[in-house]
Design a protein around this motif. Structure first.
Motif, PDB file in Angstrom:
ATOM      1  N   ASN A  60       1.396   4.261  -3.130  1.00 15.74           N
ATOM      2  CA  ASN A  60       1.120   5.672  -2.890  1.00 15.74           C
ATOM      3  C   ASN A  60       2.358   6.538  -3.025  1.00 15.74           C
ATOM      4  O   ASN A  60       2.264   7.719  -3.363  1.00 15.74           O
ATOM      5  N   SER A  78       0.832  -1.207   0.000  1.00 21.20           N
ATOM      6  CA  SER A  78       0.000   0.000   0.000  1.00 21.20           C
ATOM      7  C   SER A  78       0.860   1.247   0.000  1.00 21.20           C
ATOM      8  O   SER A  78       0.594   2.215  -0.725  1.00 21.20           O
ATOM      9  N   LEU A  79       1.919   1.244   0.802  1.00 24.69           N
ATOM     10  CA  LEU A  79       2.830   2.384   0.830  1.00 24.69           C
ATOM     11  C   LEU A  79       3.518   2.565  -0.518  1.00 24.69           C
ATOM     12  O   LEU A  79       3.663   3.692  -1.015  1.00 24.69           O
ATOM     13  N   ARG A  81      -2.580  11.796  -4.340  1.00 24.78           N
ATOM     14  CA  ARG A  81      -2.566  10.510  -3.649  1.00 24.78           C
ATOM     15  C   ARG A  81      -1.633  10.542  -2.447  1.00 24.78           C
ATOM     16  O   ARG A  81      -1.932   9.985  -1.389  1.00 24.78           O
ATOM     17  N   GLN A 135      -2.308   8.598   7.357  1.00 23.74           N
ATOM     18  CA  GLN A 135      -1.287   8.053   8.245  1.00 23.74           C
ATOM     19  C   GLN A 135      -1.063   8.952   9.447  1.00 23.74           C
ATOM     20  O   GLN A 135      -0.816   8.473  10.560  1.00 23.74           O
ATOM     21  N   GLU A 148      -9.524   6.304   1.990  1.00 18.09           N
ATOM     22  CA  GLU A 148      -8.487   6.051   0.977  1.00 18.09           C
ATOM     23  C   GLU A 148      -9.046   5.261  -0.204  1.00 18.09           C
ATOM     24  O   GLU A 148      -8.702   5.525  -1.359  1.00 18.09           O
ATOM     25  N   GLY A 160      -9.046   7.660  -3.364  1.00 19.12           N
ATOM     26  CA  GLY A 160      -7.817   7.403  -4.105  1.00 19.12           C
ATOM     27  C   GLY A 160      -7.996   7.309  -5.603  1.00 19.12           C
ATOM     28  O   GLY A 160      -7.295   7.993  -6.369  1.00 19.12           O
ATOM     29  N   HIS A 193      -2.643   9.954   1.439  1.00 19.66           N
ATOM     30  CA  HIS A 193      -1.954   8.932   2.229  1.00 19.66           C
ATOM     31  C   HIS A 193      -1.319   9.537   3.475  1.00 19.66           C
ATOM     32  O   HIS A 193      -1.421   8.985   4.578  1.00 19.66           O
TER      33      HIS A 193
END
Length: 275
Positions: A60, A56-57, A81, A89, A114, A118, A85
């Motif tokens: 993004n 996921s990181l 995006r 976070q 998200e 997204g 993110h």
């Protein structure tokens, strides 16, 4: 004949964005390292969870080469995006201050945010055409309710630094995100070019940067440039206290039996020398 031009170097499969993107990547470097260390000795289920978070990181933070060839439009989409993110976070850190029910609600709201925003933000600055990235009118209306639920959940947080920033910093971030996603979704539904919303993106990054700065600021910060002066001031204060203690002990001993030097006074003199 002239030598043939050298072939261009093979393009890297990923390109890290600049500006706020690099700042975001640097802030995520420590959590990534912690995840990798924890996964080394974790069971298989734990490793799969870490793998999902890292993927996921990666989706993004890293810009694929195909998007890089898209030019400025792809840059706007990537930065949107990244901002989404980073906002999620940043707010997710405070789930521990909401209790078990509040933490689960916060995680669910951020995950839904998200997933719904997204794909729409990924179309920023591109051509129209609707498609799977667009939001239905009902979903666009539900986005406001989702952001309202997120704000209401954060209001129950016990952390004073976050509570002090809710009205001034968190709310402007959510309003900028809401306005941008709503405008992009409307353009996608109408088949029109999707506006990049640069001004909204700038406001979001400014408020988000101030929010992270306020949350990371120590309650009583010490200027690194003044730490030597502060250490000298503390040393002088300790020296004065040691001298006063020695003088008081010597006067008390002399008044008691006339002695001017005792083991206790010797220890105080030694402490004064140490200071």
């Amino acid at each position: 004949p002239a030598a043939p031009a050298a072939a261009p170097a093979a393009a890297s499969p990923h390109l890290v964005g600049g500006g706020p993107s690099l700042l975001l990547l640097s802030t995520d470097a420590a959590p990534v390292a912690s995840l990798l260390r924890a996964a080394r000795d974790a069971p298989m289920a734990g490793r799969r969870r870490v793998e999902g978070e890292l993927l996921s990181l990666c989706s993004n933070v890293l810009l694929p080469a195909a998007s890089r060839r898209g030019g400025a439009a792809s840059g706007a989409a990537l930065d949107w995006r990244l901002a989404l993110h980073c906002l999620c976070q940043t707010l997710h850190v405070f789930h521990h201050a909401l209790g078990s029910d509040g933490a689960a609600q916060l995680q669910a709201v951020l995950r839904t945010l998200e997933q719904s925003c997204g794909p729409v933000l990924s179309s920023a600055g591109g051509g129209g055409g609707g498609g799977s990235a667009s939001l239905t009118p009902e979903a666009r209306g539900a986005l406001g309710s989702l952001l309202g639920a997120l704000y209401s959940t954060l209001e129950r947080c016990d952390e004073a630094p976050l509570r002090s920033c809710l009205e001034t910093l968190v709310k402007p971030c959510l309003l900028a995100l809401h306005g941008a996603v709503d405008a992009m979704a409307a353009a996608l539904q109408a088949g029109e070019p999707v506006p990049p919303r640069h001004s909204s993106r700038g406001r979001l990054w400014v408020h988000l940067g101030l929010l992270r700065w306020r949350l990371l600021l120590p309650p009583h910060p010490v200027d690194p440039a003044a730490k030597h002066l502060l250490r000298a001031q503390l040393g002088r204060a300790e020296l004065r206290e040691a001298r006063l203690s020695g003088l008081a002990a010597a006067l008390a001993q002399e008044a008691r039996n006339g002695a001017t030097c005792t083991p206790r006074s010797a220890r105080l003199v030694e402490a004064e020398r140490t200071v």
